[in-house]
Design a protein around this motif. Structure first.
Motif, mmCIF file in Angstrom:
data_model
loop_
_atom_site.group_PDB
_atom_site.id
_atom_site.type_symbol
_atom_site.label_atom_id
_atom_site.label_comp_id
_atom_site.label_asym_id
_atom_site.label_seq_id
_atom_site.Cartn_x
_atom_site.Cartn_y
_atom_site.Cartn_z
ATOM 1 N N UNK A 180 39.821 -2.213 -29.003
ATOM 2 C CA UNK A 180 39.467 -1.093 -29.882
ATOM 3 C C UNK A 180 38.308 -0.313 -29.267
ATOM 4 N N UNK A 181 38.188 0.955 -29.654
ATOM 5 C CA UNK A 181 37.141 1.803 -29.087
ATOM 6 C C UNK A 181 36.125 2.212 -30.143
ATOM 7 N N UNK A 182 34.876 2.187 -29.745
ATOM 8 C CA UNK A 182 33.763 2.625 -30.575
ATOM 9 C C UNK A 182 33.351 4.013 -30.100
ATOM 10 N N UNK A 183 33.192 4.941 -31.015
ATOM 11 C CA UNK A 183 32.688 6.273 -30.680
ATOM 12 C C UNK A 183 31.170 6.262 -30.840
ATOM 13 N N UNK A 184 30.474 6.675 -29.807
ATOM 14 C CA UNK A 184 29.021 6.706 -29.804
ATOM 15 C C UNK A 184 28.582 8.137 -29.527
ATOM 16 N N UNK A 185 27.601 8.596 -30.279
ATOM 17 C CA UNK A 185 27.065 9.946 -30.090
ATOM 18 C C UNK A 185 25.552 9.840 -29.975
ATOM 19 N N UNK A 186 25.017 10.417 -28.894
ATOM 20 C CA UNK A 186 23.561 10.460 -28.751
ATOM 21 C C UNK A 186 23.108 11.919 -28.840
ATOM 22 N N UNK A 187 22.012 12.104 -29.541
ATOM 23 C CA UNK A 187 21.390 13.416 -29.695
ATOM 24 C C UNK A 187 20.135 13.411 -28.840
ATOM 25 N N UNK A 188 19.962 14.466 -28.060
ATOM 26 C CA UNK A 188 18.917 14.528 -27.042
ATOM 27 C C UNK A 188 17.965 15.681 -27.356
ATOM 28 N N UNK A 189 16.678 15.423 -27.271
ATOM 29 C CA UNK A 189 15.681 16.474 -27.451
ATOM 30 C C UNK A 189 15.841 17.460 -26.294
ATOM 31 N N UNK A 190 16.102 18.717 -26.607
ATOM 32 C CA UNK A 190 16.379 19.704 -25.559
ATOM 33 C C UNK A 190 15.149 20.048 -24.723
ATOM 34 N N UNK A 191 13.965 19.746 -25.214
ATOM 35 C CA UNK A 191 12.753 20.011 -24.442
ATOM 36 C C UNK A 191 12.386 18.848 -23.524
ATOM 37 N N UNK A 192 12.469 17.629 -24.047
ATOM 38 C CA UNK A 192 12.009 16.466 -23.285
ATOM 39 C C UNK A 192 13.135 15.713 -22.569
ATOM 40 N N UNK A 193 14.372 15.857 -23.034
ATOM 41 C CA UNK A 193 15.493 15.119 -22.460
ATOM 42 C C UNK A 193 15.632 13.706 -22.986
ATOM 43 N N UNK A 194 14.779 13.302 -23.923
ATOM 44 C CA UNK A 194 14.832 11.946 -24.477
ATOM 45 C C UNK A 194 15.888 11.844 -25.571
ATOM 46 N N UNK A 195 16.524 10.665 -25.663
ATOM 47 C CA UNK A 195 17.457 10.396 -26.753
ATOM 48 C C UNK A 195 16.633 10.211 -28.019
#
Length: 184
Positions: free
Chosen positions: A108-123
């Motif tokens: 089975x597959x897990x969907x993962x979504x990461x949101x990244x700060x557009x200024x720092x590049x950090x998750x």
């Protein structure tokens, strides 16, 4: 004799399947060891699981200056190319699951979504999507929390000038637990 062995084997399988708890069958909030997760279950039985502190999970991806969404198809060069983040993301997710959990979710597959700060590049945020009826619904919150912390602490991107124009950056992938990436 074969019939009896088959019947007993079937009963053990049914007992094993019914013993698995599906934690995410209805929308609700989970209060754990100092953190809170939200589980949103849609009519389609699709689950979205995320840290209750998330602010971007349902926020539109837009240009900061205009508030408008980018035209589809999205062709924004928002980060500099790298050779390590995707492989590291897979590793973090895989390592969060026990051997028994890997076996249970096999195929089975897990969907993962990461949101990244557009200024720092950090998750800065992470969410997960799966069906309320599949094996990922039997995985405790602590595993998803371990993935979230691992991604936030160990993954970052170098944003481009174009990427810095966005309110956030996003990366999503589907992963079979235990799977590794082959070299490009």
């Amino acid at each position: 004799m074969k019939m009896i062995i088959t019947l007993i084997s079937t009963l053990f399988c049914v007992a094993y399947l019914s013993a698995q708890t599906h934690y995410y069958d209805v929308s609700r909030t989970f209060y754990e060891n100092g953190y809170t997760y939200q589980c949103d279950v849609q009519r389609s039985k699709r689950v979205r699981l995320y840290n209750k502190d998330n602010e971007l999970t349902y926020t539109k991806w837009v240009f900061k200056d205009t508030g408008k969404e980018p035209p589809f198809p999205y062709d924004i060069d928002d980060t500099k190319d790298d050779t390590w983040t995707k492989r590291k993301c897979y590793s973090i997710v895989n390592n969060a699951f026990s051997a028994e959990e890997k076996q249970r979710t096999r195929g089975e597959e897990l969907d993962i979504c990461i949101y990244i700060d557009s200024n720092t590049g950090k998750v800065i945020e992470v969410d997960f999507t799966f069906l309320a009826t599949n094996s990922f619904a039997t995985i405790p919150i602590s595993v998803y929390r371990k993935i979230e912390i691992g991604l936030k602490e160990n993954i970052w991107f170098t944003t481009t000038a174009e990427g810095k124009k966005m309110n956030y950056l996003v990366r999503t992938w589907r992963q079979k637990i235990g799977a590794t990436l082959l070299p490009d």
